[in-house]
Scaffold this active site. Structure first.
Site, short mmCIF file in Angstrom:
data_model
loop_
_atom_site.label_atom_id
_atom_site.label_comp_id
_atom_site.label_asym_id
_atom_site.label_seq_id
_atom_site.Cartn_x
_atom_site.Cartn_y
_atom_site.Cartn_z
N TYR A 53 11.60 22.18 6.60
CA TYR A 53 12.41 22.64 7.72
C TYR A 53 11.52 22.74 8.96
O TYR A 53 10.49 23.38 8.93
CB TYR A 53 12.93 24.07 7.53
CG TYR A 53 13.46 24.51 6.22
CD1 TYR A 53 14.77 24.94 6.11
CD2 TYR A 53 12.65 24.59 5.09
CE1 TYR A 53 15.27 25.41 4.91
CE2 TYR A 53 13.15 25.05 3.88
CZ TYR A 53 14.45 25.47 3.81
OH TYR A 53 14.94 25.94 2.62
N HIS B 270 22.90 29.95 5.08
CA HIS B 270 22.20 30.93 5.92
C HIS B 270 22.32 30.66 7.42
O HIS B 270 22.48 29.54 7.86
CB HIS B 270 20.70 30.93 5.60
CG HIS B 270 20.39 31.20 4.18
ND1 HIS B 270 19.40 30.52 3.51
CD2 HIS B 270 20.92 32.06 3.28
CE1 HIS B 270 19.33 30.97 2.26
NE2 HIS B 270 20.25 31.90 2.10
N ARG C 28 20.49 27.12 -2.11
CA ARG C 28 19.94 28.01 -1.09
C ARG C 28 20.90 28.02 0.09
O ARG C 28 21.18 26.99 0.69
CB ARG C 28 18.55 27.55 -0.65
CG ARG C 28 17.51 27.63 -1.75
CD ARG C 28 16.13 27.29 -1.21
NE ARG C 28 15.13 27.26 -2.25
CZ ARG C 28 14.36 28.29 -2.58
NH1 ARG C 28 14.48 29.44 -1.95
NH2 ARG C 28 13.46 28.17 -3.53
N LYS D 299 17.50 23.51 13.12
CA LYS D 299 16.62 23.03 12.06
C LYS D 299 16.68 21.52 11.96
O LYS D 299 17.76 20.93 12.00
CB LYS D 299 17.04 23.63 10.71
CG LYS D 299 16.94 25.13 10.64
CD LYS D 299 17.46 25.65 9.32
CE LYS D 299 17.38 27.17 9.27
NZ LYS D 299 18.00 27.70 8.05
N ARG E 66 0.81 -1.23 0.00
CA ARG E 66 0.00 0.00 0.00
C ARG E 66 0.83 1.26 0.00
O ARG E 66 0.35 2.33 -0.33
CB ARG E 66 -0.92 0.02 1.22
CG ARG E 66 -1.88 -1.14 1.31
CD ARG E 66 -2.55 -1.19 2.66
NE ARG E 66 -1.53 -1.40 3.69
CZ ARG E 66 -1.67 -1.06 4.98
NH1 ARG E 66 -2.77 -0.48 5.39
NH2 ARG E 66 -0.71 -1.31 5.84
N GLU F 166 7.22 7.94 11.32
CA GLU F 166 7.14 9.13 12.15
C GLU F 166 8.27 10.05 11.72
O GLU F 166 9.37 9.59 11.41
CB GLU F 166 7.28 8.77 13.63
CG GLU F 166 6.11 7.99 14.17
CD GLU F 166 6.24 7.63 15.64
OE1 GLU F 166 7.31 7.86 16.24
OE2 GLU F 166 5.25 7.10 16.19
N ASP G 277 22.00 35.76 -1.85
CA ASP G 277 22.99 34.72 -1.57
C ASP G 277 24.31 34.94 -2.32
O ASP G 277 25.33 34.39 -1.95
CB ASP G 277 22.42 33.33 -1.89
CG ASP G 277 21.43 32.86 -0.84
OD1 ASP G 277 21.36 33.48 0.24
OD2 ASP G 277 20.74 31.86 -1.09
N ASP H 294 7.35 25.55 11.10
CA ASP H 294 7.63 24.62 10.01
C ASP H 294 7.62 25.40 8.70
O ASP H 294 6.74 26.24 8.48
CB ASP H 294 6.58 23.51 9.94
CG ASP H 294 6.73 22.47 11.04
OD1 ASP H 294 7.69 22.56 11.83
OD2 ASP H 294 5.88 21.58 11.11
#
Length: 188
Positions: free
Chosen positions: A133, A64, A61, A73, A26, A31, A171, A50
């Protein structure tokens, strides 16, 4: 029964998280976070925000951080594949200025925990990627900073994405690592 395996990396506090995945004809179930198990692994900060992004191949990206409202994170890939990077910005750390990189994908379902005091970034290696995140503090535009993706002092070895890297204008203008004051990260 433990639903997560927490693997140490070359950077103190950065953990690769492998969830238990239960699958059959299926599909699968897993979790993605359980407070008690994360706390037992040393991740005790509360997650308060989130975020999710979608990017195409070659989008880079990062790299940072936030000097105030510092964010830990927990990151994972929902679709596609990325090369994910953490850079230790804690002046008192024996790993100060070192980086570690990991390939994360929808297939392996691994997650990476990047604590406060680190810079974070990723490069999309698949045609598209959806990235999630889970953050320990809220986004604060006035506190954001970054390290150039190609900073010579850090020396991140980004993989070939099969195309030119695509970066935001912001950036492209980050201050070199050696010219930054990371005193705000001494508490981590």
């Amino acid at each position: 029964m433990a639903n997560f395996t927490f693997l140490k990396t070359g950077l103190p506090g950065v953990l690769l998280v492998e969830p238990a995945v239960f699958g059959d004809a299926r599909g699968y179930f897993m979790e993605t976070y359980k407070k008690e198990e994360f706390a037992a692994a040393g991740i005790t900060r509360e997650f308060v925000q989130d975020n999710q992004s979608s990017s195409s191949r070659g989008v880079l990206r990062g790299v940072h951080f936030q000097k105030e409202h510092t964010q830990g994170k927990l990151v994972r890939v929902l679709r596609g594949q990325v090369f994910d990077v953490a850079v230790d910005c804690r002046p008192q750390s024996p790993a100060f200025g070192r980086w570690a990189g990991f390939t994360l994908s929808e297939d392996d379902r691994r997650m990476l925990y990047v604590p406060e005091g680190f810079a974070h970034g990723f490069l999309v290696l698949s045609d598209t990627a959806e990235f999630s995140y889970k953050c320990t503090d809220t986004y604060c535009p006035s506190a954001e900073g970054g390290i150039p993706w190609d900073d010579a002092d850090i020396g991140i070895r980004w993989p070939d994405a099969g195309c030119e890297y695509l970066l935001s204008e912001k950036d492209r203008r980050h201050t070199p690592f050696a010219q930054q004051d990371f005193g705000c990260f001494r508490k981590f």
